[in-house]
Design a protein around this motif. Structure first.
Motif, PDB file in Angstrom:
ATOM      1  N   SER A   1       0.418   7.959  11.875  1.00 45.61           N
ATOM      2  CA  SER A   1      -0.766   7.096  11.824  1.00 45.61           C
ATOM      3  C   SER A   1      -0.706   6.036  12.919  1.00 45.61           C
ATOM      4  CB  SER A   1      -0.888   6.424  10.453  1.00 45.61           C
ATOM      5  OG  SER A   1      -1.065   7.377   9.432  1.00 45.61           O
TER       6      SER A   1
ATOM      7  N   SER B   1       0.838  -1.214   0.000  1.00 43.64           N
ATOM      8  CA  SER B   1       0.000   0.000   0.000  1.00 43.64           C
ATOM      9  C   SER B   1       0.863   1.251   0.000  1.00 43.64           C
ATOM     10  CB  SER B   1      -0.916  -0.001   1.219  1.00 43.64           C
ATOM     11  OG  SER B   1      -1.788  -1.101   1.198  1.00 43.64           O
TER      12      SER B   1
ATOM     13  N   LEU C   1      -4.872   8.848   3.604  1.00 51.48           N
ATOM     14  CA  LEU C   1      -5.979   7.994   4.053  1.00 51.48           C
ATOM     15  C   LEU C   1      -5.673   6.516   3.814  1.00 51.48           C
ATOM     16  CD1 LEU C   1      -9.244   9.865   2.942  1.00 51.48           C
ATOM     17  CD2 LEU C   1      -8.249   9.698   5.221  1.00 51.48           C
ATOM     18  N   LEU C   2      -5.125   6.187   2.634  1.00 50.67           N
ATOM     19  CA  LEU C   2      -4.846   4.790   2.313  1.00 50.67           C
ATOM     20  C   LEU C   2      -3.777   4.203   3.231  1.00 50.67           C
ATOM     21  CD1 LEU C   2      -4.917   4.848  -1.603  1.00 50.67           C
ATOM     22  CD2 LEU C   2      -6.566   3.771  -0.074  1.00 50.67           C
TER      23      LEU C   2
ATOM     24  N   ARG D   1      -3.780   1.219  10.406  1.00 54.06           N
ATOM     25  CA  ARG D   1      -4.794   1.053  11.458  1.00 54.06           C
ATOM     26  C   ARG D   1      -5.291  -0.392  11.505  1.00 54.06           C
ATOM     27  NH1 ARG D   1      -7.453   5.480  13.673  1.00 54.06           N
ATOM     28  NH2 ARG D   1      -9.408   4.314  13.757  1.00 54.06           N
ATOM     29  N   LEU D   2      -5.445  -1.021  10.331  1.00 55.96           N
ATOM     30  CA  LEU D   2      -5.842  -2.435  10.306  1.00 55.96           C
ATOM     31  C   LEU D   2      -4.769  -3.310  10.938  1.00 55.96           C
ATOM     32  CD1 LEU D   2      -7.419  -2.741   6.744  1.00 55.96           C
ATOM     33  CD2 LEU D   2      -8.611  -2.945   8.932  1.00 55.96           C
TER      34      LEU D   2
ATOM     35  N   ASN E   1      -2.886   5.359   6.129  1.00 54.36           N
ATOM     36  CA  ASN E   1      -3.432   5.359   7.488  1.00 54.36           C
ATOM     37  C   ASN E   1      -4.357   4.157   7.706  1.00 54.36           C
ATOM     38  OD1 ASN E   1      -4.021   6.732  10.121  1.00 54.36           O
ATOM     39  ND2 ASN E   1      -6.068   6.840   9.239  1.00 54.36           N
ATOM     40  N   SER E   2      -5.195   3.854   6.717  1.00 55.17           N
ATOM     41  CA  SER E   2      -6.128   2.729   6.841  1.00 55.17           C
ATOM     42  C   SER E   2      -5.379   1.397   6.955  1.00 55.17           C
ATOM     43  CB  SER E   2      -7.077   2.691   5.642  1.00 55.17           C
ATOM     44  OG  SER E   2      -7.862   3.852   5.589  1.00 55.17           O
ATOM     45  N   SER E   3      -4.345   1.221   6.127  1.00 57.39           N
ATOM     46  CA  SER E   3      -3.565  -0.017   6.164  1.00 57.39           C
ATOM     47  C   SER E   3      -2.897  -0.214   7.519  1.00 57.39           C
ATOM     48  CB  SER E   3      -2.503  -0.006   5.059  1.00 57.39           C
ATOM     49  OG  SER E   3      -3.094   0.059   3.787  1.00 57.39           O
TER      50      SER E   3
END
Length: 291
Positions: free
Chosen positions: A274, A23, A180-181, A187-188, A183-185
């Motif tokens: 993040s 990512s 956002l991308l 956070r998961l 950060n999302s990766s």
């Protein structure tokens, strides 16, 4: 049994790391490509501006001394990118080559004039600047006329301003999506370790102690993703330069290095910030809320 579970956990961990690095790599590669496009689009725009020539025609009374003196003065002018002298004989030959017929045999004399083609630096190719240059040149009594495409100057600047505005908007949008991308990766990735985080907190570990290994791991993954993105960008630049050498895409090495530095900086900063906030979120949750 335990060995199978350990292998499963190891494969799951590697898969999680791979998805995070992938990512980060894809997002940073796109951002780096956009950055390279921006610096080269500006270069291409400047090159196009500097191809617009201002032609200065001289009266027949202007002798060689006056013409050479004018050329010397223009070379020293801050706005001059390059100049070229075109004698009326050379101009007549160019017209003959274009027309395919010697028009001098019909006229009996050469009606053309000696001239200089002045290519102005990109920073001066503006409506007001070019008009001021023309006004100053016309003070020379030996100059009979000055010709350049005024509409093209205005059109080029208007279009470049519009394109620059849209590039800035797209750059801002893509940067936001990139954050956002990534950060999302991350956070998961932290979410899958939420129970470990809470267990460490319950046995008395401080928040900074718990955060540190997760932040360091994310930063390392970010550095790896950024390094891969930079290698891919180098490959892209090499390919374009090999197939389209006229673009001179590798000329601005300092700007290219700055783009690479920005890509690497994003690869370190975004994972760090993040992971910091994602870990802090689970540290502040109650145990019941983890479910």
């Amino acid at each position: 049994m335990s060995s199978s579970f350990d292998k499963f956990q190891k494969r799951r961990l590697i898969s999680s790391y791979f998805s995070v690095v992938l990512s980060i790599f894809l997002v940073l590669f796109l951002l780096g490509t956009l950055g390279l496009f921006i610096i080269n689009s500006n270069k291409l725009a400047n090159d196009f501006k500097e191809k617009i020539a201002m032609t200065v025609f001289f009266k027949n009374e202007a002798n060689d001394t006056i013409l050479k003196q004018f050329g010397t003065e223009i070379k020293k002018a801050p706005y001059a990118r390059s100049i070229s002298y075109v004698s009326k004989e050379a101009a007549a030959k160019q017209h003959t080559d274009i027309i395919g017929e010697d028009f001098l045999t019909f006229l009996g004399e050469n009606p053309l004039q000696n001239s200089y083609d002045i290519h102005i630096k990109a920073a001066y190719v503006e409506k007001d600047s070019v008009a001021k240059i023309e006004q100053d040149l016309r003070k020379n009594e030996m100059i009979s006329d000055i010709v350049y495409d005024k509409q093209l100057v205005n059109m080029v600047n208007d279009n470049i301003n519009k394109v620059s505005m849209w590039i800035l908007i797209i750059s801002g949008f893509l940067t936001f999506i990139a954050v956002l991308l990534i950060n999302s990766s991350l956070r998961l990735s932290i979410y899958s370790n939420r129970f470990i985080i809470k267990t460490m907190q319950m046995v008395g570990a401080t928040k900074s102690f718990i955060r540190k290994p997760f932040v360091m791991r994310s930063v390392k993954l970010g550095m790896l993703g950024a390094a891969l993105a930079i290698l891919a960008l180098i490959g892209l630049l090499s390919y374009i330069n090999a197939n389209f050498p006229d673009l001179g895409i590798l000329e601005d090495k300092i700007l290219i290095v700055l783009v690479f530095a920005a890509v690497f900086g994003f690869g370190v900063f975004i994972p760090w910030i993040s992971t910091h906030f994602a870990t802090q979120r689970f540290l502040n949750l109650r145990t019941d809320d983890l479910y």
